[in-house]
Design an enzyme around this catalytic site. Structure first.
Site, PDB file in Angstrom:
ATOM      1  N   ASP A  67       0.812  -1.212   0.000  1.00  0.00           N
ATOM      2  CA  ASP A  67       0.000   0.000   0.000  1.00  0.00           C
ATOM      3  C   ASP A  67       0.851   1.270   0.000  1.00  0.00           C
ATOM      4  O   ASP A  67       2.067   1.222   0.192  1.00  0.00           O
ATOM      5  CB  ASP A  67      -0.944   0.000   1.221  1.00  0.00           C
ATOM      6  N   ASN A 136      -7.335  -2.665  14.535  1.00  0.00           N
ATOM      7  CA  ASN A 136      -8.735  -2.908  14.160  1.00  0.00           C
ATOM      8  C   ASN A 136      -8.876  -4.111  13.226  1.00  0.00           C
ATOM      9  O   ASN A 136      -9.923  -4.330  12.639  1.00  0.00           O
ATOM     10  CB  ASN A 136      -9.344  -1.658  13.511  1.00  0.00           C
ATOM     11  N   HIS A 138      -7.165  -4.630  10.410  1.00  0.00           N
ATOM     12  CA  HIS A 138      -6.907  -4.417   8.974  1.00  0.00           C
ATOM     13  C   HIS A 138      -5.622  -5.112   8.533  1.00  0.00           C
ATOM     14  O   HIS A 138      -4.714  -5.328   9.327  1.00  0.00           O
ATOM     15  CB  HIS A 138      -6.920  -2.921   8.610  1.00  0.00           C
ATOM     16  N   GLU A 143      -9.620  -1.803   5.553  1.00  0.00           N
ATOM     17  CA  GLU A 143     -10.217  -1.496   6.848  1.00  0.00           C
ATOM     18  C   GLU A 143     -11.441  -2.379   7.082  1.00  0.00           C
ATOM     19  O   GLU A 143     -11.963  -2.982   6.134  1.00  0.00           O
ATOM     20  CB  GLU A 143     -10.645  -0.018   6.855  1.00  0.00           C
TER      21      GLU A 143
HETATM   22  C1  F6R Z   1       1.563  -1.477   6.207  1.00  0.00           C
HETATM   23  C2  F6R Z   1       0.234  -2.048   6.330  1.00  0.00           C
HETATM   24  C3  F6R Z   1      -0.530  -2.051   7.605  1.00  0.00           C
HETATM   25  C4  F6R Z   1       0.311  -2.398   8.831  1.00  0.00           C
HETATM   26  C5  F6R Z   1      -0.534  -2.362  10.101  1.00  0.00           C
HETATM   27  C6  F6R Z   1       0.300  -2.613  11.331  1.00  0.00           C
HETATM   28  O1  F6R Z   1       2.046  -1.608   4.883  1.00  0.00           O
HETATM   29  O2  F6R Z   1      -0.237  -2.488   5.366  1.00  0.00           O
HETATM   30  O3  F6R Z   1      -1.592  -2.973   7.486  1.00  0.00           O
HETATM   31  O4  F6R Z   1       0.860  -3.675   8.664  1.00  0.00           O
HETATM   32  O5  F6R Z   1      -1.152  -1.113  10.216  1.00  0.00           O
HETATM   33  O6  F6R Z   1       1.197  -1.566  11.496  1.00  0.00           O
HETATM   34  P1  F6R Z   1       2.335  -1.620  12.608  1.00  0.00           P
HETATM   35  O7  F6R Z   1       3.271  -2.702  12.194  1.00  0.00           O
HETATM   36  O8  F6R Z   1       2.987  -0.261  12.545  1.00  0.00           O
HETATM   37  O9  F6R Z   1       1.652  -1.900  13.886  1.00  0.00           O
END
Ligand code: F6R
Length: 266
Positions: A67, A136, A138, A143
């Site tokens: 992303d 959450n 995701h 989301e």
């Molecule tokens: C990042 C992504 C997100 C993260 C998620 C966890 O490319 O796609 O889904 O993997 O938000 O983020 P952290 O590792 O910072 O807790």
């Protein structure tokens, strides 16, 4: 799903790096799906270390990131382009032409998303997709309520995700509200999934992903549908799992069986 519970975040990173290394050794031209955020940083450091020790080469590896934020340029210090360059790509022998990250600062982001999905298909799909999980539930920026059949597209970020990311941006007006993200179907099409989660603040989402129903309210629960999904957790992230003992028993048993299988094959 294979659930691996390890003592610390460092063990999680090493285990993840071992799986990446095994793939790269078996297939030096592999297509790797990459993630950003805080969770994969230790794994990336471990891969850099193994490259420096000449255990690994990325010279023919192709990458696709999950992303990118909409509306910030590639050289913005919070863009995922910048993250990948400064956390991994600048320190290994990867060919920049083989790295792919969605373009969030183009005029038509909807078109950019469609092209990105096509690029993944054109390279024959992803061999191993690395994932983190949001509090959450995701994955990527899919989301809660994302379609389980979604492909790469533009998604609005929830207030919870925006709040989690706020600390990284100097001013509220600079903070992205949308992202281009691989869809859940795109992710499920990868041949192998590797999700890492560490820390107690992920424990609820991890429980919903592994032991809850498959549902759009917890996008990560789609991993239950994948044939080769490995989830690697530290003790804290695993702390709310009801069947924790079973996962540890199952892992020990499969280690024993795989040893027997090798022995039988001699
Ligand atoms: C990042 C992504 C997100 C993260 C998620 C966890 O490319 O796609 O889904 O993997 O938000 O983020 P952290 O590792 O910072 O807790």
């Amino acid at each position: 799903m294979e659930i691996i519970i390890l003592p610390t975040p460092d063990h999680v990173a090493c285990y993840g790096a071992d799986l990446c290394e095994a793939l790269i050794r078996a297939k030096p031209t592999a297509v790797l799906g990459l993630a950003t955020g805080s969770t994969p940083l230790a794994l990336y450091n471990e891969l850099i270390k193994r490259y420096q020790q000449q255990r690994l080469s990325f010279s023919q590896i192709i990458t696709f990131n999950l992303d990118e934020y909409v509306g910030i340029s590639a050289n913005h210090h919070q863009s995922y382009h910048y993250y990948m360059k400064t956390r991994l790509f600048d320190f290994i022998d990867i060919n920049p032409a083989n790295t792919h990250i969605p373009c969030g600062d183009v005029e038509n982001v909807y078109h950019a998303a469609i092209c990105y999905e096509q690029q993944i298909q054109n390279k024959g799909g992803i061999d191993l997709q690395l994932l983190g999980i949001g509090r959450n539930g995701h994955i990527g920026f899919n989301e809660p309520t994302s379609s389980l059949n979604s492909i790469t597209r533009v998604k609005a970020l929830t207030r919870a995700t925006q709040a989690d990311n706020q600390r990284f941006f100097d001013a509220i007006e600079q903070q992205p509200t949308h992202a281009i993200t691989m869809g859940i179907k795109t992710i499920l099409q990868a041949k192998q999934l590797l999700l890492l989660a560490t820390g107690v603040n992920k424990a609820r989402a991890v429980k919903a992903m592994i032991e809850g129903p498959v549902c759009a309210m917890c996008p990560a629960s789609c991993l239950q549908l994948h044939q080769y999904a490995t989830i690697v957790l530290d003790q804290q992230a695993a702390s709310e799992l009801t069947m924790r003992d079973y996962y540890q028993f199952a892992k020990q048993a499969s280690d024993t069986f795989s040893t027997q299988y090798v022995d039988l094959g001699q």
